[in-house]
Design an enzyme around this catalytic site. Structure first.
Site, mmCIF file in Angstrom:
data_model
loop_
_atom_site.group_PDB
_atom_site.id
_atom_site.type_symbol
_atom_site.label_atom_id
_atom_site.label_comp_id
_atom_site.label_asym_id
_atom_site.label_seq_id
_atom_site.Cartn_x
_atom_site.Cartn_y
_atom_site.Cartn_z
ATOM 1 N N LYS A 66 -15.608 1.815 6.340
ATOM 2 C CA LYS A 66 -14.417 0.979 7.160
ATOM 3 C C LYS A 66 -12.897 2.125 6.050
ATOM 4 O O LYS A 66 -13.567 2.520 4.716
ATOM 5 C CB LYS A 66 -14.010 -0.029 7.335
ATOM 6 N N ARG A 124 -14.222 -16.850 8.375
ATOM 7 C CA ARG A 124 -13.515 -15.609 8.609
ATOM 8 C C ARG A 124 -13.116 -15.520 10.270
ATOM 9 O O ARG A 124 -12.733 -15.791 10.984
ATOM 10 C CB ARG A 124 -13.838 -14.177 7.972
ATOM 11 N N HIS A 160 -22.145 -12.883 7.214
ATOM 12 C CA HIS A 160 -21.462 -12.462 6.331
ATOM 13 C C HIS A 160 -21.049 -13.459 5.319
ATOM 14 O O HIS A 160 -20.726 -14.864 5.542
ATOM 15 C CB HIS A 160 -19.857 -11.855 6.264
ATOM 16 N N ARG A 172 -25.529 -4.208 4.851
ATOM 17 C CA ARG A 172 -24.497 -3.193 5.297
ATOM 18 C C ARG A 172 -23.357 -2.908 3.824
ATOM 19 O O ARG A 172 -23.380 -4.013 3.497
ATOM 20 C CB ARG A 172 -23.106 -4.516 5.656
ATOM 21 N N TYR A 232 13.122 5.954 -14.679
ATOM 22 C CA TYR A 232 13.825 4.485 -14.012
ATOM 23 C C TYR A 232 13.558 3.605 -15.050
ATOM 24 O O TYR A 232 12.727 3.080 -15.680
ATOM 25 C CB TYR A 232 13.085 4.241 -12.628
ATOM 26 N N CYS A 271 7.061 6.280 -10.735
ATOM 27 C CA CYS A 271 7.664 6.557 -9.371
ATOM 28 C C CYS A 271 7.256 6.898 -7.941
ATOM 29 O O CYS A 271 5.703 6.371 -8.258
ATOM 30 C CB CYS A 271 8.330 7.658 -10.115
ATOM 31 N N MET A 272 7.337 6.861 -7.169
ATOM 32 C CA MET A 272 6.815 6.596 -5.763
ATOM 33 C C MET A 272 6.314 8.047 -5.957
ATOM 34 O O MET A 272 5.396 8.104 -5.073
ATOM 35 C CB MET A 272 8.100 6.667 -4.740
ATOM 36 N N ASP A 273 6.789 9.196 -6.454
ATOM 37 C CA ASP A 273 5.671 10.063 -6.257
ATOM 38 C C ASP A 273 5.382 11.373 -7.687
ATOM 39 O O ASP A 273 4.973 12.297 -7.651
ATOM 40 C CB ASP A 273 6.276 11.279 -5.714
HETATM 41 C C1 LIG Z 1 -16.345 -4.353 4.314
HETATM 42 C C2 LIG Z 1 -17.443 -5.174 4.497
HETATM 43 C C3 LIG Z 1 -19.376 -5.049 4.659
HETATM 44 C C4 LIG Z 1 -19.510 -4.330 3.379
HETATM 45 O O1 LIG Z 1 -18.970 -4.909 1.920
HETATM 46 P P1 LIG Z 1 -19.450 -4.820 0.616
HETATM 47 O O2 LIG Z 1 -19.012 -5.702 -0.204
HETATM 48 O O3 LIG Z 1 -18.289 -3.154 0.410
HETATM 49 O O4 LIG Z 1 -20.168 -3.604 0.092
HETATM 50 C C5 LIG Z 1 -20.303 -5.479 5.455
HETATM 51 N N1 LIG Z 1 -19.750 -6.505 5.966
HETATM 52 C C6 LIG Z 1 -18.910 -6.888 6.509
HETATM 53 C C7 LIG Z 1 -18.580 -7.642 7.770
HETATM 54 C C8 LIG Z 1 -18.079 -6.198 6.253
HETATM 55 O O5 LIG Z 1 -16.396 -6.112 7.313
#
Ligand SMILES: *Cc1c(COP(=O)(O)O)cnc(C)c1O
Length: 368
Positions: free
Chosen positions: A37, A135, A164, A217, A261, A308-310
């Site tokens: 993600k 969550r 999670h 995960r 700046y 700065c921004m860039d």
């Molecule tokens: C982002 C996410 C992960 C991965 O988390 P890390 O700490 O980067 O390994 C696993 N499970 C869920 C539901 C997540 O949103």
């Protein structure tokens, strides 16, 4: 190659692959879901998705429909799971692209069932249960009923059940143990089946082997960082991302001149100032003003004045510097290294935030 841009992100592909194999060795679970993600934590969604799928990932984890579509439209076949809440507007497209969806309420389950019926499709779903993150995820008391609903409708293929962890970035946290226990007892209650049970994120994977179940995960650790900000050489993971740029301007500045700046820096003596085409618009946070550094010719030089921004300015003292020379803002050069963790400490942030804020305009260059 695309359009030239004077700053870029370099991804060491072999290093990423090594991280995946280190994660694999840590796992006691059968399956690995690589979280990609947020543009693969800034590393580039599509390319990292392909590399992960060719390097032993069993699943890819995304946060939203757009990410899933990018992967599917490029022909990627691996199972993809949208982590977190499901939005009604996504359902048809997720079904069409055969993406696994998370279900954590009866309301959403019914919406999915109705769309399956209308489209003549089956939905691959993962039931998300809440064990204390607060969550997303159905509360444990309601989970058996929701699971019952999913299993009694033929349109659902219940592929997984997951939860999670809230505190797995710290070792030996009692709350993580509690979440693992709650998850395990729900699993025992449901009984054995072909369902993929998954709970661990990077912290779970590295610090809580008892959280692995059937799949882990893992995001952050695949990119080479431990979630508690430590570097443990025995873990064998290492960052695969660098941030580099070409010097865009060089000048000699007299003593006593204000830089940038607000003139937040003033030269103490005549010195050489280079301009680097990276700014807070590149995710290089303004909090690094007068704190950050760059590597030039294997030597560290301080960023002076406000970011700065860039662009930002660097005092290289008497060092030799030329327009077009390469500087490293994050990563190694010679024997010197500026770690992302060091940058994050200075900017009061963490690698998760810094990486996901690296914008599209920085080209990603992949090296083997
Ligand atoms: C982002 C996410 C992960 C991965 O988390 P890390 O700490 O980067 O390994 C696993 N499970 C869920 C539901 C997540 O949103």
């Amino acid at each position: 190659m695309g359009i030239f841009h004077p700053a870029w992100i370099e991804v060491d592909v072999a290093r990423f692959q090594k991280n995946l194999s280190v994660v694999r060795k840590k796992m006691t679970s059968r399956l690995l879901c690589v979280a990609i993600k947020a543009n693969a934590y800034g590393h580039g969604l599509l390319r990292m998705g392909k590399i992960a799928s060719e390097s032993g990932a069993d699943y890819l984890g995304v946060a939203c429909l757009q990410e899933a579509i990018v992967l599917r439209e490029s022909g990627l076949q691996l199972p993809i799971l949208v982590l977190g809440a499901l939005h009604e507007e996504w359902i048809d497209s997720l079904l069409h692209h055969e993406v696994d969806l998370s279900v954590s309420s009866l309301y959403k389950a019914k919406l999915v069932a109705a769309r399956c019926e209308a489209l003549g499709k089956k939905a691959r779903v993962h039931l998300e249960i809440d064990t204390g993150m607060q969550r997303t995820g159905v509360r444990l008391e309601s989970a058996p009923m929701l699971l019952q609903f999913l299993q009694s409708h033929s349109c659902f293929d219940v592929v997984g059940i997951y939860s999670h962890l809230a505190t797995a970035d710290q070792k030996n946290h009692p709350f993580t143990k509690k979440q693992i226990d709650l998850f395990r007892s729900f699993k025992e209650q449901v009984g054995s089946s072909s369902i993929i049970w998954h709970l661990a994120n990077s912290g779970g994977c590295f610090f809580y082997p008892e959280s692995h179940f059937d799949m882990v995960r893992v995001g952050l650790a695949c990119y080479g960082y431990l979630p508690d900000g430590t570097i443990d050489p025995t873990d064998g993971i290492a960052p695969c991302l660098s941030l580099k740029a070409k010097i865009s301007y060089f000048k000699v500045v007299a003593a006593g001149e204000g830089i940038g700046y607000g003139h937040s820096y003033r030269t103490k003596r005549q010195t050489r100032i280079i301009t680097v085409p990276v700014g807070h618009g590149d995710g290089y946070r303004r909090a690094l003003s007068n704190k950050g550094a760059v590597l030039l010719g294997g030597t560290r030089h301080p960023i002076v004045g406000a970011i700065c921004m860039d662009q930002c300015m660097v005092d290289v003292g008497r060092a030799e510097a030329h327009v077009g020379d390469e500087v490293t803002l994050i990563g190694k050069q010679g024997n010197e290294e500026i770690s992302l963790q060091e940058v994050c400490n200075l900017a009061d942030t963490i690698p998760y935030e810094f990486l996901s804020a690296l914008p599209e305009r920085l080209p990603r260059v992949y090296r083997n």
